[in-house]
Design a protein around this motif. Structure first.
Motif, PDB file in Angstrom:
ATOM      1  N   TRP A 226      64.996  48.731  68.908  1.00  7.00           N
ATOM      2  CA  TRP A 226      65.501  47.398  68.560  1.00  7.00           C
ATOM      3  C   TRP A 226      66.906  47.150  69.112  1.00  7.00           C
ATOM      4  O   TRP A 226      67.484  46.094  68.859  1.00  7.00           O
TER       5      TRP A 226
ATOM      6  N   TRP B 149      69.017  40.680  62.839  1.00  7.35           N
ATOM      7  CA  TRP B 149      69.019  41.164  64.232  1.00  7.35           C
ATOM      8  C   TRP B 149      67.594  41.281  64.764  1.00  7.35           C
ATOM      9  O   TRP B 149      67.312  40.884  65.899  1.00  7.35           O
TER      10      TRP B 149
ATOM     11  N   ASN C 125      65.634  39.033  67.895  1.00  8.54           N
ATOM     12  CA  ASN C 125      65.247  39.711  69.130  1.00  8.54           C
ATOM     13  C   ASN C 125      63.761  39.644  69.443  1.00  8.54           C
ATOM     14  O   ASN C 125      63.315  40.276  70.392  1.00  8.54           O
TER      15      ASN C 125
END
Length: 687
Positions: free
Chosen positions: A170, A187, A191
């Protein structure tokens, strides 16, 4: 517990009370600090006798700094009369013992000023803690060494832990490595390529039942991650979730490369037989909806073998490349050319009747007949073309190809360098021939005129014969030797293939059992048709044949075509699992010539792949065949499957297959299919 000399004026009740304690204990006079009484568990723990202990100073039994300080402080003003801590006791045999020691004052009626020292053995607990710490350390090492990224949460989604691989997949920044829940989740959401579907799927998983769930996530970077959720349980209760993330990008790219190899002819760059057949089927379906027409041209280069023999295969390959380019340039936009094998090409002409098909055939003939010059060699080629029209000649891709093949053969027989259309009378003759053949075939089975020959299968590493394939043979009194390639399609079309298949099963199993009883362990493979496999009692018939012959199931291998597996995947999976449960081995025959999907190889209990002889024929010089065979072997080994190559006729073919890791081969290089006795004569004698 009897009072010993020096124990002091302790009552019988006090002595009995100390002796009744389960834990090691002794009584100390608070004034003299000498031991007044001690019970049996304490003596056993210390490895001493009562006479050695009673009357001794208390500090002599436990002489740790903490104990010495306690006894010394007890005699001073304001000394503490309570002590509870853990310490290390050295036993009589020198072994250390972890204990919890407690000292406290008791004032019994008539016996004031007593101190009770009690011990509890903490060794099991300490050992359990050490084992737990070791297990935790091993678990952490395991989690960090796995190729999957792991995220552990509680049932409310609070993050409890994640490993380094998770942060790598990640690309988690260092400042989020502490695991702040909202920041990490934000986050991750930021993404993914499609945040909204990702969030909906995540919420659906969390709201759903606590069962494993799997999906795929595409990141903004282009990576494809497989996400799997498992529930974490403790003592029968769910306590959290474990999310694993695996990078599928390389595997998907490899699958795409294999898919490309399986649909594109690597020499010429045009579609191969598989893709062209798919395109043809789609074009036929579209033409049926629109009541339209189309034409299929099948082109064969005349006397192409002479080019290979006189100028070399390298020149021959370049000729095929140029032929494919010339055909493409001769076509209209939207029409399609594909290489269907060797020096044969097929052309799909859309929206074409007889006149448009003839124009296309003439353009292709003119283009391919122009002089060639390659590496200084100048020559001229001609081609023979067979033309089949939809819907006149056939209404399926398979039949249209066959009709075009028949017409092409007629063009060759008529002098080559031209084209012929498929005509209905040719088809009628073929139908009559099939009817006669079907009748003769049924008579042959009833009169026991079929027989089985067995082609040896050899281990490429050792050169030993490790199996056989049973192949049916038929010599008719009227027609003579009839090839299976001629009568098997007729049997499949009429349904008689089921009876033939049952006969082959019984004969092959009986022969393998006879070899086994004679000390020859020779597994036998038999081909199973789609119609035979789909019979509801097929698994039962296999089980009954094995039981009647008393053949170990592992010595029977069933060879299935790819079409069997994709026709009804759910039913096929159930039947294959039942066969695997019997112990029978399963193989995919002629791999690469059908649908060639990785999906069924992962789902179904397949043991082996058999590479079709068409891919072996050009080895090792044909780059297209070499690339396909190499890809099949690599893919099979990645899935834990054996690979068997068919039609090996040359040492160079065998050596190439051995070099890329193929497991077994069969073919004329070692032996054709042989009668049972002739096969045994080719084998070394039994020890």
């Amino acid at each position: 517990m009897q009072a010993a000399p020096g124990e002091g004026p302790l009552s019988r009740q006090t002595l009995a009370l100390v002796d009744a304690l389960w834990e090691p204990a002794w009584l100390v006079d608070a004034h003299t600090l000498r031991v007044l009484a001690i019970n049996a568990p304490a003596l056993a723990l210390l490895g001493r006798t009562r006479a050695d202990v009673v009357g001794q100073l208390a500090e002599a039994l436990l002489d740790t700094p903490e104990d010495l300080a306690f006894w010394a402080g007890l005699q001073g003003p304001g000394g503490d009369t309570e002590l509870l801590s853990r310490t290390l006791l050295l036993q009589a045999d020198g072994q250390p013992l972890h204990v919890e020691r407690r000292i406290h004052r008791v004032d019994l009626p008539g016996e004031p000023g007593l101190l009770v020292v009690s011990l509890r053995d903490m060794t099991p607990e300490r050992r359990a803690l050490d084992e737990r710490d070791t297990l935790i350390a091993e678990l952490r090492a395991t989690l960090e060494s796995t190729a999957d990224g792991l995220l552990v949460t509680d049932l409310d989604g609070r993050i409890r832990a994640f490993n380094r691989r998770f942060t790598q997949l990640w690309r988690l920044p260092d400042h989020l490595a502490g695991g702040q829940d909202e920041a990490v989740y934000a986050w991750m959401l930021d993404n993914v390529q499609e945040p909204e579907p990702y969030q909906r799927q995540l919420q659906a998983i969390e709201r759903g039942a606590l069962v494993p769930a799997t999906d795929r996530i595409v990141l903004r970077s282009g990576q494809v991650l497989e996400r799997v959720m498992h529930t974490q349980w403790s003592r029968g209760r769910p306590i959290g979730r474990v999310w694993s993330f695996r990078d599928l990008s390389e595997r998907l790219a490899a699958d795409q490369r294999i898919e490309t190899l399986s649909t594109i002819d690597t020499l010429t760059g045009v579609p191969n037989r598989r893709q062209l057949t798919q395109k043809l089927a789609a074009a036929i379906a579209e033409a049926q909806r629109r009541h339209g027409r189309l034409a299929l041209l099948l082109l064969d280069v005349d006397a192409f073998k002479q080019i290979n023999d006189s100028l070399g295969q390298g020149i021959g390959d370049r000729v095929l490349v140029e032929v494919s380019q010339r055909i493409r340039h001769a076509l209209r936009g939207g029409d399609l050319v594909g290489r269907v094998g060797g020096d044969q090409f097929a052309v799909l002409v859309h929206h074409a009747g007889a006149e448009a098909a003839e124009h296309a055939a003439r353009r292709v003939l003119r283009a391919t007949e122009a002089p060639y010059e390659i590496e200084g060699a100048q020559f001229t080629l001609t081609c023979s073309i067979g033309v089949a029209l939809f819907p006149d000649a056939a209404d399926s891709a398979h039949d249209l190809l066959r009709r075009a093949e028949t017409a092409m053969q007629a063009a060759k027989a008529g002098g080559r360098a031209g084209f012929r259309f498929h005509h209905a009378n040719t088809h009628d003759d073929e139908v009559r021939k099939r009817v006669r053949l079907d009748h003769a075939m049924r008579q042959a089975l009833a009169q026991q005129r079929f027989r089985l020959h067995y082609q040896p299968q050899l281990d490429l590493a050792s050169g030993r014969v490790v199996g056989t394939e049973a192949l049916i043979r038929w010599k008719d009194a009227h027609y003579g030797d009839i090839s299976p390639g001629e009568f098997i399609p007729v049997a499949e079309a009429s349904g008689f293939i089921v009876q033939i298949g049952d006969w082959v099963l019984g004969e092959a199993v009986a022969q393998a059992a006879q070899w086994h009883r004679a000390g020859r362990v020779l597994p036998v493979s038999i081909n199973v048709s789609a119609l035979q496999f789909q019979q509801s009692g097929f698994v039962t018939r296999v089980s009954r044949a094995l039981a009647q012959a008393q053949l170990p199931p592992a010595l029977l291998e069933l060879e299935l075509t790819e079409s069997i597996l994709v026709r009804d995947a759910a039913e096929a999976l159930e039947r294959l699992q039942a066969l695997a449960a019997l112990g029978v081995r399963l193989a995919i025959d002629d791999f690469g010539t059908g649908y060639s999907s990785l999906a069924y190889l992962k789902r179904f209990p397949i043991d082996a792949l058999k590479i079709d002889r068409r891919f072996v024929r050009g080895l090792p010089d044909d780059e297209s065949d070499a690339a396909i065979v190499r890809a099949i072997v690599q893919m099979a080994h990645a899935l834990g499957l054996r690979v068997v190559a068919e039609g090996v006729e040359l040492p160079a073919q065998r050596d190439f297959l051995a070099g890329i890791g193929c497991n077994m081969y069969q073919g004329f290089l070692f032996a054709p299919a042989l009668e049972p006795q002739a096969l045994l004569e080719r084998l070394p004698p039994t020890p």
